[in-house]
Design a protein around this motif. Structure first.
Motif, mmCIF file in Angstrom:
data_model
loop_
_atom_site.group_PDB
_atom_site.id
_atom_site.type_symbol
_atom_site.label_atom_id
_atom_site.label_comp_id
_atom_site.label_asym_id
_atom_site.label_seq_id
_atom_site.Cartn_x
_atom_site.Cartn_y
_atom_site.Cartn_z
ATOM 1 N N GLY A 164 28.575 40.065 18.768
ATOM 2 C CA GLY A 164 28.440 38.605 18.301
ATOM 3 C C GLY A 164 29.945 38.214 18.663
ATOM 4 N N MET A 165 31.012 38.976 19.085
ATOM 5 C CA MET A 165 32.083 38.812 19.216
ATOM 6 C C MET A 165 32.795 38.608 20.609
ATOM 7 N N PRO A 166 33.456 37.452 20.824
ATOM 8 C CA PRO A 166 34.270 37.244 22.311
ATOM 9 C C PRO A 166 35.146 38.263 22.503
ATOM 10 N N LYS A 167 34.840 39.282 23.284
ATOM 11 C CA LYS A 167 35.578 40.425 23.397
ATOM 12 C C LYS A 167 37.060 40.133 23.995
ATOM 13 N N ASP A 168 37.252 39.248 24.616
ATOM 14 C CA ASP A 168 38.478 39.112 25.214
ATOM 15 C C ASP A 168 39.498 38.607 24.144
ATOM 16 N N ARG A 169 39.249 38.124 23.193
ATOM 17 C CA ARG A 169 40.032 37.569 22.231
ATOM 18 C C ARG A 169 39.908 38.033 20.831
ATOM 19 N N PHE A 170 38.790 38.578 20.313
ATOM 20 C CA PHE A 170 38.477 39.215 19.052
ATOM 21 C C PHE A 170 38.665 40.587 18.844
ATOM 22 N N SER A 171 38.989 41.030 17.856
ATOM 23 C CA SER A 171 38.887 42.465 17.609
ATOM 24 C C SER A 171 38.719 42.855 16.173
ATOM 25 N N ALA A 172 37.894 43.881 15.745
ATOM 26 C CA ALA A 172 37.727 44.040 14.599
ATOM 27 C C ALA A 172 37.740 45.720 14.246
ATOM 28 N N GLU A 173 38.583 46.016 13.050
ATOM 29 C CA GLU A 173 38.727 47.705 12.863
ATOM 30 C C GLU A 173 38.697 47.703 11.409
ATOM 31 N N MET A 174 38.451 49.130 11.202
ATOM 32 C CA MET A 174 38.334 49.367 9.612
ATOM 33 C C MET A 174 39.399 50.586 9.684
ATOM 34 N N PRO A 175 40.619 50.336 9.628
ATOM 35 C CA PRO A 175 41.596 51.454 9.293
ATOM 36 C C PRO A 175 41.343 52.344 8.230
ATOM 37 N N ASP A 176 40.786 51.973 7.019
ATOM 38 C CA ASP A 176 40.271 53.024 6.147
ATOM 39 C C ASP A 176 39.289 52.206 5.254
ATOM 40 N N ALA A 177 38.514 53.024 4.222
ATOM 41 C CA ALA A 177 37.467 52.469 3.684
ATOM 42 C C ALA A 177 37.768 51.218 2.748
#
Lengths: 123, 113
Positions: A59-72
């Motif tokens: 569901g994310m526009p890949k060219d501009r959006f990014s999501a991460e979970m560096p820790d819990a």
């Protein structure tokens, strides 16, 4: 009283700037969701993490959006560069997926707990 | 195409009456359905869950029905109060290899004293 927290609550920025939104899920939850809510589209799923691994970001526009979970305890959603059409309220939610022996798929009947949201305005 | 439809017009009722909100869907096969309440400036809050093999679920003044043949869920609030005024969202639990919720756009309920 366990709850999902999000920062910032409000963000006004100019087109082209980088925006980072942060979320602290409820301790013990193994799933994290990022949603975007607008009047026209309602709540749209942007990304889904289980045990910190990204399972779906279609569901994310890949060219501009990014999501991460560096820790819990931390999930981030980044927009770079931001555009006026990104203006919306962004919600983080967490939940607990319980494995269900149902044809090999996992099901969770549990509710999702939403944070208060980040209202983003891109000028 | 896949659609979830909730009445986009606000529902206005008088205190004490029963509010009934509808959620219709097409081209989904949800394993369950959830209802959430959202107040202005806040995130949605879970209210009730009903599974595909359940016809009805109750919780205090709330009742949800789920008809997989009609592809419809009804959400009832009995003896409504002004504090029930909010937007109510239905969400389908669908599985695409993993479970996720697909939300309707919500119906705003206004309960007048």
């Amino acid at each position: 009283d366990a709850r999902v927290t999000q920062t910032p609550r409000d963000k006004v920025t100019e087109m082209g700037q980088e925006v980072t939104m942060r979320c602290q899920p409820i301790l013990g939850h193994n799933t994290v969701f990022w949603y975007r809510q607008t009047m026209m589209q309602g709540l749209e799923l942007l990304a889904y993490f289980r045990n910190r691994a990204p399972l779906d970001d279609s569901g994310m526009p890949k060219d501009r959006f990014s999501a991460e979970m560096p820790d819990a305890t931390l999930a981030t959603l980044k927009i770079q560069p931001s555009e006026p059409r990104d203006s919306a309220v962004y919600f983080c939610a967490s939940g607990l997926v319980v494995a269900d022996d149902r044809g090999g798929n996992e099901y969770s009947y549990n509710e999702q707990f939403f944070g208060p949201g980040t209202r983003l305005t891109v000028l | 195409s896949q659609k979830i439809e909730q009445n986009s017009e606000a529902l206005n009722i008088q205190e004490g009456k029963t509010a009934t909100l509808t959620c219709n869907y097409t081209n989904y096969s949800p394993a369950y359905l959830q209802w959430y309440r959202q107040d202005p400036g806040r995130g949605p809050v879970f209210l009730l869950l009903i599974r595909e093999n359940e016809k009805e679920k109750r919780k205090e003044r709330l009742k949800v029905t789920f008809d997989t043949t009609l592809k419809q869920s009804l959400f009832h609030i009995t003896a409504s109060q002004p504090a029930d005024s909010a937007t109510y969202l239905c969400a389908l639990g669908v599985n695409t290899g993993f479970q996720k919720l697909v939300f309707g756009t919500g119906t705003r309920l206004l309960v007048s004293p």
